[in-house]
Design a protein around this motif. Sequence first.
Motif, PDB file in Angstrom:
ATOM      1  N   LYS A  29      37.532  37.995  34.392  1.00  0.00           N
ATOM      2  CA  LYS A  29      37.708  37.239  32.993  1.00  0.00           C
ATOM      3  C   LYS A  29      36.678  36.080  33.086  1.00  0.00           C
ATOM      4  O   LYS A  29      37.084  35.032  32.664  1.00  0.00           O
ATOM      5  N   ASN A  30      35.735  36.231  33.310  1.00  0.00           N
ATOM      6  CA  ASN A  30      34.765  35.014  33.346  1.00  0.00           C
ATOM      7  C   ASN A  30      34.290  34.747  31.930  1.00  0.00           C
ATOM      8  O   ASN A  30      34.223  35.386  31.215  1.00  0.00           O
ATOM      9  N   ARG A  31      34.230  33.431  31.606  1.00  0.00           N
ATOM     10  CA  ARG A  31      33.777  33.239  30.276  1.00  0.00           C
ATOM     11  C   ARG A  31      32.522  32.794  30.202  1.00  0.00           C
ATOM     12  O   ARG A  31      31.846  32.994  28.913  1.00  0.00           O
ATOM     13  N   GLU A  32      31.799  32.267  31.100  1.00  0.00           N
ATOM     14  CA  GLU A  32      30.315  32.201  30.942  1.00  0.00           C
ATOM     15  C   GLU A  32      29.292  33.097  31.665  1.00  0.00           C
ATOM     16  O   GLU A  32      28.398  33.631  31.292  1.00  0.00           O
ATOM     17  N   LEU A  33      29.601  33.371  33.092  1.00  0.00           N
ATOM     18  CA  LEU A  33      28.906  34.041  34.131  1.00  0.00           C
ATOM     19  C   LEU A  33      29.619  35.429  33.991  1.00  0.00           C
ATOM     20  O   LEU A  33      30.229  35.904  34.774  1.00  0.00           O
TER      21      LEU A  33
ATOM     22  N   GLU B   9      33.665  40.289  38.362  1.00  0.00           N
ATOM     23  CA  GLU B   9      33.602  39.148  37.829  1.00  0.00           C
ATOM     24  C   GLU B   9      34.895  38.415  38.505  1.00  0.00           C
ATOM     25  O   GLU B   9      36.011  38.882  38.485  1.00  0.00           O
ATOM     26  N   ASN B  10      35.069  37.158  38.690  1.00  0.00           N
ATOM     27  CA  ASN B  10      36.314  36.431  39.225  1.00  0.00           C
ATOM     28  C   ASN B  10      35.949  34.700  39.000  1.00  0.00           C
ATOM     29  O   ASN B  10      34.619  34.501  39.107  1.00  0.00           O
ATOM     30  N   ARG B  11      36.741  34.185  38.855  1.00  0.00           N
ATOM     31  CA  ARG B  11      36.753  32.719  38.801  1.00  0.00           C
ATOM     32  C   ARG B  11      37.875  31.911  39.413  1.00  0.00           C
ATOM     33  O   ARG B  11      39.300  32.318  39.507  1.00  0.00           O
ATOM     34  N   LYS B  12      37.622  30.653  39.714  1.00  0.00           N
ATOM     35  CA  LYS B  12      38.601  30.015  40.260  1.00  0.00           C
ATOM     36  C   LYS B  12      38.124  28.316  40.187  1.00  0.00           C
ATOM     37  O   LYS B  12      37.041  27.916  40.468  1.00  0.00           O
ATOM     38  N   GLY B  13      38.936  27.596  39.499  1.00  0.00           N
ATOM     39  CA  GLY B  13      38.628  26.160  38.941  1.00  0.00           C
ATOM     40  C   GLY B  13      37.294  26.022  38.325  1.00  0.00           C
ATOM     41  O   GLY B  13      37.119  26.803  37.165  1.00  0.00           O
ATOM     42  N   LYS B  14      36.465  25.544  38.819  1.00  0.00           N
ATOM     43  CA  LYS B  14      35.183  24.981  38.018  1.00  0.00           C
ATOM     44  C   LYS B  14      33.960  26.016  38.428  1.00  0.00           C
ATOM     45  O   LYS B  14      32.988  26.037  38.029  1.00  0.00           O
ATOM     46  N   PHE B  15      34.289  27.191  39.187  1.00  0.00           N
ATOM     47  CA  PHE B  15      33.353  28.125  39.739  1.00  0.00           C
ATOM     48  C   PHE B  15      33.858  29.464  39.043  1.00  0.00           C
ATOM     49  O   PHE B  15      34.805  30.068  39.134  1.00  0.00           O
TER      50      PHE B  15
END
Length: 514
Positions: free
Chosen positions: A46-50, A89-95
């Motif tokens: 669920k990446n919003r930008e990348l 995709e994956n994300r954590k915090g500001k990355f």
Amino acid sequence: MKTKRIKRSVCYLVVLLIFGLILYSCLQDETDLDSQETTGKIIKGKNRELSIDVARSWYEAHQTPVVTTRSVVTHFELMTKLHWKKGYENRKGKFEVVEVPLLTRGGAVLMDSETMEKYKETERGKIRNISRMVIIKNLESGEIINFVMHIVGTYDYLMKAKHFEDNSYLYRAPDLSGSVYFYEPEGSLVNGWQYEDGKIVATISQGTEEGSRMQDTIDTRGMVLKPVCHTESVYMEHNECNGFTYQDPEYGLSFGSECRKVGTWEKVQVCIETPTYEEDSNIGGQWDPNENTSGGGGGGYQPQPIAPKAKEIFRNSSMTKENWKVIEEKLEKITKSCMGKALYNGLKESLKGKTLAIQFTKDKNSSFDLNGSGIRLTTASTSGDFFHEMLHAYQSYRETYDSMSSAKLNMEIETHYAQYLYQSSLPEYTSDSYWKKRDMQHLRWKAIANLNNLIDRKGNLQPNTKLYNLELELLNVVIPALQSNGYPESKYTLDLGRVGIVNFENIRELTRNC
């Protein structure tokens, strides 16, 4: 009639109830996502930008389609290509992270020496590794970087691991035993970590036996944390195929290939910090294997910072890594001189945490723009040219816009003389060098170099030199030489009120402690 109205009302209520449930579900999902972000949990897919598409566009604009994992020791190369259809995709915090599996030429498999010795052909299905291109975006700075990640499990771990492929850059299984390697896209090893049961137990770097011995000679005393290093080998197995032709009785001349599995041992250096007693009292603290390594929960890519000195005072979001390195090399050379070091520190202090724009240009000459575009360097510029433009930037923080605009030629006199002082102090400034010949033959630079007879290397008058001698030299020789050689009066204003020693105030300031 009444029954129909009741049925219609019930239908409306059912529709509203369904709509409410859908809306609640969406809001709940959003709340869950926000909650996961604030608690630092990994959010998958669920990446919003990348997104994968954005990552692919960025990658194809900055990198080559074929990636090489290369050893500087054995010169072995593993050619790989990105399999975008399997990216996720994956994300954590500001990355935000996109990981893309790598398709290896010849179906290469990475394994450690223990696995190579123990595994049987019947266990080949369990012998696997993870090879991915990792692309990361920092949502705060907007910076995007990429590197190659290989995860190699130990034999025992591979035999029991049911979800080995779940390991990723942001996630490491709590029972992971093996090694995680990070490589530059160009192929060289950056760093890595060795795991036992989900905990980091050692660092990994490219090395040789000689490098290990060098690591073992740290000159400290007392109970210290001493890196105990050794070299381990990782076995890289792949198919090697040779084509051949043969005569088929039914189809005539045919082509085939004969393949065999071959392998190459890749050397890496593994260091484990252990408490070691030495004779002095330089005591080290408790070593936490998770300290500065993102713990056992993922991450861990630690490249050497690129151009830290340059990025301290300059900015350019689109500049390539290679160009940043060129600027850093010039700054390293400049700051080896006393005046150059003072110039760098003075400019840094003047910027007060801000940065100055910088770029390479195809223009004929390097320049500094007083209107905010910063420094423009030609691709052929030297450290002396860079020094010259940095001094212009330094001058701009000690002048108002109007005062500097009305004294452009005065500023050039000082930057030219400062550049001469810097370049003439370099070891390559010899009697037969280009720079020495230029200062003796070129009209403008000859006039600048001759100022050394009247002004010393700190911007003060030479002994027995009178102020009027300097003023006459500037008015009759230096100013005409500049105006007739690239600095015309129509573009470079002259403040006659500054004629004399006042033109060299910044040189005196920068060389105060030299």
